[in-house]
Design a protein around this motif. Structure first.
Motif, PDB file in Angstrom:
ATOM      1  N   GLY A  40       0.885  -1.540  -0.203  1.00 19.97           N
ATOM      2  CA  GLY A  40       0.104   0.014   0.372  1.00 19.97           C
ATOM      3  C   GLY A  40       1.254   1.376   0.428  1.00 19.97           C
ATOM      4  N   ALA A  41       2.099   0.895  -0.812  1.00 21.70           N
ATOM      5  CA  ALA A  41       2.982   2.088  -0.319  1.00 21.70           C
ATOM      6  C   ALA A  41       3.895   1.654  -1.445  1.00 21.70           C
ATOM      7  CB  ALA A  41       3.983   2.424   0.601  1.00 21.70           C
ATOM      8  N   ARG A  42       5.023   3.020  -1.905  1.00 18.64           N
ATOM      9  CA  ARG A  42       5.590   2.154  -2.884  1.00 18.64           C
ATOM     10  C   ARG A  42       7.128   2.041  -2.307  1.00 18.64           C
ATOM     11  NH1 ARG A  42       3.080   6.896  -5.172  1.00 18.64           N
ATOM     12  NH2 ARG A  42       4.429   8.572  -4.242  1.00 18.64           N
ATOM     13  N   LEU A  43       7.599   1.224  -2.912  1.00 15.58           N
ATOM     14  CA  LEU A  43       8.923   0.529  -2.021  1.00 15.58           C
ATOM     15  C   LEU A  43       9.919   1.248  -3.036  1.00 15.58           C
ATOM     16  CD1 LEU A  43       7.619  -2.478  -0.771  1.00 15.58           C
ATOM     17  CD2 LEU A  43       7.387  -0.342   0.407  1.00 15.58           C
ATOM     18  N   TRP A  44      10.918   1.711  -2.207  1.00 18.70           N
ATOM     19  CA  TRP A  44      12.690   1.400  -2.867  1.00 18.70           C
ATOM     20  C   TRP A  44      13.344   0.728  -2.387  1.00 18.70           C
ATOM     21  CZ3 TRP A  44      12.031   5.103  -6.896  1.00 18.70           C
ATOM     22  CH2 TRP A  44      11.203   6.170  -7.485  1.00 18.70           C
ATOM     23  N   LEU A  45      13.888  -0.655  -3.245  1.00 20.53           N
ATOM     24  CA  LEU A  45      14.863  -1.418  -2.668  1.00 20.53           C
ATOM     25  C   LEU A  45      16.147  -1.226  -3.361  1.00 20.53           C
ATOM     26  CD1 LEU A  45      12.379  -4.233  -3.789  1.00 20.53           C
ATOM     27  CD2 LEU A  45      12.041  -3.230  -0.920  1.00 20.53           C
ATOM     28  N   LYS A  46      17.200  -1.286  -2.459  1.00 23.38           N
ATOM     29  CA  LYS A  46      18.121  -1.566  -2.607  1.00 23.38           C
ATOM     30  C   LYS A  46      19.024  -2.090  -2.284  1.00 23.38           C
ATOM     31  CE  LYS A  46      22.168   0.911  -3.437  1.00 23.38           C
ATOM     32  NZ  LYS A  46      22.746   1.700  -5.338  1.00 23.38           N
ATOM     33  N   ASN A 171      12.605  11.307  -9.250  1.00 20.40           N
ATOM     34  CA  ASN A 171      11.838  13.314  -8.618  1.00 20.40           C
ATOM     35  C   ASN A 171      11.281  12.263  -7.214  1.00 20.40           C
ATOM     36  OD1 ASN A 171      12.585  15.059 -10.781  1.00 20.40           O
ATOM     37  ND2 ASN A 171      11.512  13.896 -12.131  1.00 20.40           N
ATOM     38  N   THR A 172      11.411  11.873  -6.560  1.00 19.95           N
ATOM     39  CA  THR A 172      10.531  11.105  -4.831  1.00 19.95           C
ATOM     40  C   THR A 172      11.666  11.363  -3.838  1.00 19.95           C
ATOM     41  OG1 THR A 172       9.820   9.493  -6.702  1.00 19.95           O
ATOM     42  CG2 THR A 172      10.113   9.175  -4.106  1.00 19.95           C
ATOM     43  N   GLN A 173      10.870  12.106  -3.025  1.00 24.96           N
ATOM     44  CA  GLN A 173      11.755  12.253  -1.675  1.00 24.96           C
ATOM     45  C   GLN A 173      11.323  11.309  -1.150  1.00 24.96           C
ATOM     46  OE1 GLN A 173      13.554  13.841   0.027  1.00 24.96           O
ATOM     47  NE2 GLN A 173      13.241  13.509   1.856  1.00 24.96           N
ATOM     48  N   LEU A 174      11.807  10.340  -0.466  1.00 21.22           N
ATOM     49  CA  LEU A 174      11.756   9.083   0.396  1.00 21.22           C
ATOM     50  C   LEU A 174      10.438   9.453   1.667  1.00 21.22           C
ATOM     51  CD1 LEU A 174      14.607   6.119  -0.087  1.00 21.22           C
ATOM     52  CD2 LEU A 174      12.150   6.657  -0.974  1.00 21.22           C
ATOM     53  N   GLY A 175      10.703   8.770   2.148  1.00 18.13           N
ATOM     54  CA  GLY A 175       9.333   9.763   3.173  1.00 18.13           C
ATOM     55  C   GLY A 175      10.299   8.588   4.726  1.00 18.13           C
ATOM     56  N   ALA A 176      10.757   7.761   4.254  1.00 16.65           N
ATOM     57  CA  ALA A 176      11.494   6.255   5.604  1.00 16.65           C
ATOM     58  C   ALA A 176      12.508   5.484   4.889  1.00 16.65           C
ATOM     59  CB  ALA A 176      10.084   5.990   5.974  1.00 16.65           C
ATOM     60  N   VAL A 177      13.663   5.421   5.160  1.00 17.34           N
ATOM     61  CA  VAL A 177      14.951   3.998   5.132  1.00 17.34           C
ATOM     62  C   VAL A 177      14.488   3.834   6.343  1.00 17.34           C
ATOM     63  CG1 VAL A 177      17.179   4.197   4.917  1.00 17.34           C
ATOM     64  CG2 VAL A 177      15.728   6.193   3.469  1.00 17.34           C
ATOM     65  N   ALA A 288       9.815  -3.297   7.650  1.00 22.48           N
ATOM     66  CA  ALA A 288       9.022  -1.379   6.247  1.00 22.48           C
ATOM     67  C   ALA A 288       6.845  -1.674   6.050  1.00 22.48           C
ATOM     68  CB  ALA A 288       9.415  -1.524   4.891  1.00 22.48           C
ATOM     69  N   LEU A 289       6.609  -3.504   5.399  1.00 17.85           N
ATOM     70  CA  LEU A 289       4.622  -3.117   5.512  1.00 17.85           C
ATOM     71  C   LEU A 289       4.446  -2.670   6.970  1.00 17.85           C
ATOM     72  CD1 LEU A 289       5.390  -7.089   3.939  1.00 17.85           C
ATOM     73  CD2 LEU A 289       5.042  -5.053   3.074  1.00 17.85           C
ATOM     74  N   SER A 290       5.090  -2.771   8.301  1.00 15.80           N
ATOM     75  CA  SER A 290       4.262  -2.637   9.462  1.00 15.80           C
ATOM     76  C   SER A 290       4.262  -1.297   9.775  1.00 15.80           C
ATOM     77  CB  SER A 290       5.312  -3.464  10.893  1.00 15.80           C
ATOM     78  OG  SER A 290       6.277  -2.990  10.853  1.00 15.80           O
ATOM     79  N   ILE A 291       4.440  -0.374   8.858  1.00 13.90           N
ATOM     80  CA  ILE A 291       4.627   1.378   9.063  1.00 13.90           C
ATOM     81  C   ILE A 291       3.966   1.497   7.139  1.00 13.90           C
ATOM     82  CG2 ILE A 291       6.701   1.134  11.134  1.00 13.90           C
ATOM     83  CD1 ILE A 291       8.361   2.418   8.623  1.00 13.90           C
ATOM     84  N   SER A 292       4.212   1.101   6.668  1.00 16.32           N
ATOM     85  CA  SER A 292       3.843   1.523   5.294  1.00 16.32           C
ATOM     86  C   SER A 292       2.274   2.072   5.451  1.00 16.32           C
ATOM     87  CB  SER A 292       3.171   0.241   3.735  1.00 16.32           C
ATOM     88  OG  SER A 292       2.570  -0.900   4.793  1.00 16.32           O
ATOM     89  N   SER A 293       1.328   1.988   6.262  1.00 14.13           N
ATOM     90  CA  SER A 293       0.312   2.964   6.184  1.00 14.13           C
ATOM     91  C   SER A 293       0.492   4.579   5.427  1.00 14.13           C
ATOM     92  CB  SER A 293      -0.512   2.469   6.864  1.00 14.13           C
ATOM     93  OG  SER A 293      -0.330   2.375   7.561  1.00 14.13           O
TER      94      SER A 293
END
Lengths: 328, 328
Positions: A40-46, A171-177, A288-293
């Motif tokens: 339910g969020a966009r995930l960016w996986l390094k 063009n994306t500012q990550l909200g969380a890492v 991450a899935l536990s805070i993705s909302s």
């Protein structure tokens, strides 16, 4: 706080990134529509599972070993945990790696294949440290702690730095890492990389291997007796002193995940992104899935890919029965 | 030969690559020291398992669908094989996908999730073609063959083009490019991409699913009764007409690999490169390993990553017992 922050800054991570440029693999940042739907969020996986040696620890280890070699004061290095320090031989130095007696055969074989001497000792950090101290006395050897070392922290932080910048280029500012926590070097590096960027940083620990969570509550480092976990790379009994000092006032939180959540996250990564990660790395996605909302865009450092075939077989088989029972 | 070559040229692949730029994932080319040691050559792996939809077929399908949409003459498309044509909805067209009755549940679910209508029909290309012809008569639908279509061939060829160019940017001239063969669209695209480059192109087929090998010997297309294979994406009973015409005078050879070699290659990719590929993609590595003594640098298109959890579990477990018995 000002005094503490001068320990290490974002500039140190940037300097490490510049030094590592061309020496480490330029790992991609992976997106998956299917995984985004789960989150339910966009995930960016390094994808640091694609890093040399199969782990982002290569970054910190290379930075630390390279600096010692440049200084020319030692003929060899001693490492206390996972084996990337084997790269010492790149710099014509000997390498000795002290691993816990329950280190996986894959890990031991990998370290030895890289030309390092492996010593197996104890199961706790304290037992291994005693061996390291003894070795250090014996010769011109420098100790590179696996996480409690400024060059290691800065080096591992470059993975988060690259992740933040890769998202920004799109063009994306990550909200969380989000970064898994063992000794805390990686999440400390992430805190430095995120400094001044308005990005929340979270650590994630397996339930029962949660020294960082306890330490943040107590505001001092707390030793735990690590529980059994799939995430065998996250079993130090205590977070490092330097990592703890770096994160304690700036981290947004430490998440705790169950074994079931780790197993599920492992399969989500494998089957949705087509990347093999080690369970310790899947811990990051589980957290991450536990805070993705709460976020639109979340960066996750997939810290490594050195998974045992037997574990992969078991988790993939488990995923099968789960999805079958749901009729998927 | 001159007449034949004018069918399609390297320039068509370059044009497709330009058109696809920004529309497909910029998949990385992966290197692995451990895998190079197994091969005795430097391997360059184009990770199309990380492509959108998990397969390089997305390239050809998107190129073909996009061109039909641009021409504005149809309201929908019909595809005969694997489901990437579901992306028709990107262009506000309907999509109907005809899959064999033994298509995997993962494949069917993936196609339906992408918004396409799935019709299951027969197990051979001929049976599916009959259904497609019937559907085509019924409305303003354009047929996009999964491999026997110029835009599909050119689109899939862009994976090889990018692979060749990625190696060149790292100052490496590939000696060979290796691509698995089902209907032959991918290897035909590779032949076009390699045109004039002094690069040998090889196709690879599972034993018993070797229409291309038989066709090249006979110098006409030969229908086979596909054998059971792990590589269920490579089971067309006959290579496509256009792919065969493109490859027949320029391909360096078609390699045949056993089920054991496919299983081994699957695990080598998974545990050395940390990439999940489908067994059909592992076929490329299996073939490359059989010719690796003859080349310094070999490019391999890892064509896709849509592997079934049950297959992953079984192959990983098998790898375990193999390596155990060898004392590794």
């Amino acid at each position: 706080v000002v005094g503490r922050k001068t320990l290490l800054r974002r500039a140190d991570v940037e300097a490490a990134a510049e030094w590592l440029d061309g020496k480490v693999a330029p790992t991609p940042v992976i997106r998956s529509t299917a995984l985004d739907e789960v989150a339910g969020a966009r995930l960016w996986l390094k994808a640091e599972n694609l890093q040399q040696s199969g782990s982002y620890k290569y970054r910190g280890a290379l930075r630390a070993v390279g600096r010692i070699a440049d200084q020319g004061r030692c003929v060899g290095v001693i490492a206390q945990s996972t084996g990337n320090h084997a790269l010492a031989q790149l710099y014509n130095m000997t390498a000795t790696v002290v691993l816990p007696v329950d280190a996986s055969a894959v890990k031991v074989a990998g370290v030895e294949a890289a030309g390092a001497k492996v010593i197996l000792a104890g199961t706790t950090v304290e037992e291994r440290l005693a061996v390291v101290t003894e070795l250090e006395r014996g010769g011109n050897l420098a100790v590179i702690d696996a996480y409690d070392h400024p060059d290691v922290v800065a080096g591992q932080g470059t993975a988060s730095l690259e992740l933040i910048e890769a998202a920004r280029r799109r063009n994306t500012q990550l909200g969380a890492v989000v970064v898994p926590v063992g000794g805390g070097g990686g999440v400390a590096g992430a805190c430095l990389a995120a400094e001044g960027q308005h990005i929340d940083v979270y650590g994630v620990e397996p339930r029962g291997c949660d020294s960082m969570a306890h330490s943040l509550l107590a505001r001092r480092r707390i030793v735990v007796q690590p529980a059994q976990t799939l995430a065998d790379g996250l079993k130090p009994s205590c977070v490092g002193k330097l990592p703890f000092e770096i994160v304690c006032d700036v981290i947004s939180g430490v998440l705790t995940v169950t074994e079931a959540a780790i197993a599920q996250a492992f399969c989500l990564v494998l089957f949705h992104t087509k990347l093999l990660v080690e369970p310790s790395a899947a811990v990051g996605l589980a957290g991450a899935l536990s805070i993705s909302s709460a976020y639109d865009d979340i960066g996750i450092v997939l810290t490594g890919g050195n998974a045992e075939p037997s574990v992969v077989a078991r988790l993939a088989a488990g995923h099968l029965s789960t999805t079958n029972s749901e009729g998927d």
